[in-house]
Design an enzyme around this catalytic site. Sequence first.
Site, PDB file in Angstrom:
ATOM      1  N   SER A 252      -7.772  69.823  91.981  1.00 15.57           N
ATOM      2  CA  SER A 252      -7.704  68.368  92.120  1.00 15.57           C
ATOM      3  C   SER A 252      -6.469  67.996  92.916  1.00 15.57           C
ATOM      4  CB  SER A 252      -7.654  67.695  90.743  1.00 15.57           C
ATOM      5  OG  SER A 252      -6.420  67.992  90.102  1.00 15.57           O
ATOM      6  N   LYS A 253      -6.541  66.850  93.576  1.00 13.08           N
ATOM      7  CA  LYS A 253      -5.431  66.432  94.439  1.00 13.08           C
ATOM      8  C   LYS A 253      -4.188  66.070  93.642  1.00 13.08           C
ATOM      9  CE  LYS A 253      -7.385  61.763  94.824  1.00 13.08           C
ATOM     10  NZ  LYS A 253      -8.072  60.840  95.743  1.00 13.08           N
ATOM     11  N   ARG A 254      -4.315  65.865  92.323  1.00  8.64           N
ATOM     12  CA  ARG A 254      -3.136  65.600  91.508  1.00  8.64           C
ATOM     13  C   ARG A 254      -2.237  66.823  91.424  1.00  8.64           C
ATOM     14  NH1 ARG A 254      -3.414  64.208  85.879  1.00  8.64           N
ATOM     15  NH2 ARG A 254      -1.206  63.789  86.158  1.00  8.64           N
ATOM     16  N   ASN A 256      -2.828  69.806  93.558  1.00  9.07           N
ATOM     17  CA  ASN A 256      -2.879  70.572  94.806  1.00  9.07           C
ATOM     18  C   ASN A 256      -3.402  69.657  95.901  1.00  9.07           C
ATOM     19  OD1 ASN A 256      -2.071  73.257  95.151  1.00  9.07           O
ATOM     20  ND2 ASN A 256      -3.771  74.041  93.950  1.00  9.07           N
TER      21      ASN A 256
END
Length: 496
Positions: A252-254, A256
């Site tokens: 997830s962009k949180r 990575n």
Amino acid sequence: MTVRTRIAPSPTGDPHVGTAYVALFNMAFARSQGGQFLLRIEDTDQTRSTPESEQTILGALKWLGLDWDEGPDNGGDKGPYRQSERSELYAKYADQLLDDGHAFRCFCSTERLDALRATQIQEKQQLGYDGHCAHLNKEDIARRVAAHEPHVVRMHVPREGQCSFNDMLRGEISIDWAQIDRQILLKADGMPTYHLANVVDDHLMEISHVIRGEEWINSAPKHILLYQYFGWQLPVFCHLPLLRNVDKSKLSKRKNPTSILYYQRMGYLPEAMLNYLGRMGWSMPDEREKFTLDEMLAEFDIQRVSLGGPVFDVEKLSWLNGLWIREELSDSELADRLQDWALNRDTLMAFLPFAKQRMETLSDLAPLGSYLVSGMLPISAEDLQSAGMEQDQLLEVLQYSLWRLESVQQWQRDNIFDSLKSVADAMGIKMKPFLAPLFIAIAGSSASISVMDSMALLGADMSRARLRHAIELLGGVGKKKLKKMQKAYQQLDRNC
């Protein structure tokens, strides 16, 4: 049988590394079998799909070195390859399902469905549609359709027994029909949902192998049922393991950066990026870490895919990228790559109008613009705290700004300014103090050019990544606090 595989991205956001990973394995399997690999744009979500996002996705996949035999950009005899251009087909097949008694019209209001869901949650029941409209009589249906009453088309699903199917990697999978919702196939606006469009397109485009992420396993029974209703031959299913963060959670962009554009902007080589994606759950027969796309295609065997969740580790990617730089590029080739990446006239010309207002000597340029050709900046929590805000407010300013900027589709200076000003106004903070921590997060200093101009020059992916980095430097936001902030932001967003 000719092997035909496909990737079907939705043009609703940034091009995701997960899309590239699945595309690579689809292409590798097709090419290893002497078959064809297709790209199809799934743009049935007309409110979120944009032509700009489509072009960005195509460009990102091509930058990596992926190509396809048929698609919206290079044509083919099974087109069109955008679902928005195939809507008449889906309506025809939805009508066929209705005529054959495999689907039904559902007139339930949003309010009724919301109330049903709330009751099911409260009573800890299986979530899903309760079949309220499944047995309406023909006269009632005809009357309501003639009156243009809004409705959707849902599929009939057995309520007893199991759906069993074979997966190339996982063997036999069985799922209880009671767990499968009576899926909407055609929305009230006449557009198909993913499930109907996906099956119709895969059949008409003669897709022989559906290779996709494991998150689609629970949807497979709906798709299998549609194939059976239409009397079509099933494709072979293969569900790849999901990419994971280092802590084994879903990528997830949180935790990575997930956008391909971020890695392009950071200066990763496309060959190294594709090499690394090829290592996600698969290995060469000799186990070597570094290999080219051609080498992967020559040795590809999908049975070598491991079902353990492959870890997308940016540190490992950086190490591999370093190998490619040192071992594959001469000094002259490296100079060419650096020029193509950021040290080019276009980048310079975009920055010079801002820089020359602050320059007294030519040597002033490098310190002024170094943050524009950097990755994550060497800043600290103390640097961010020097903006003069309390810790909680500092986190709120950065997190709310990030959430607001994630919704900006046209990444231009004025749109960025309007978005940030709306957050500042809703929080009751004047723009100068509101922007102070953003200056530090984005440029490493409060003495840079306008932070909106900086973000426009850096691009959306790097700008958002630096805001996430700043939030992590401050200790991040735990799950409990995140939920609280999300509630507050939703209220604030209504006031923006």
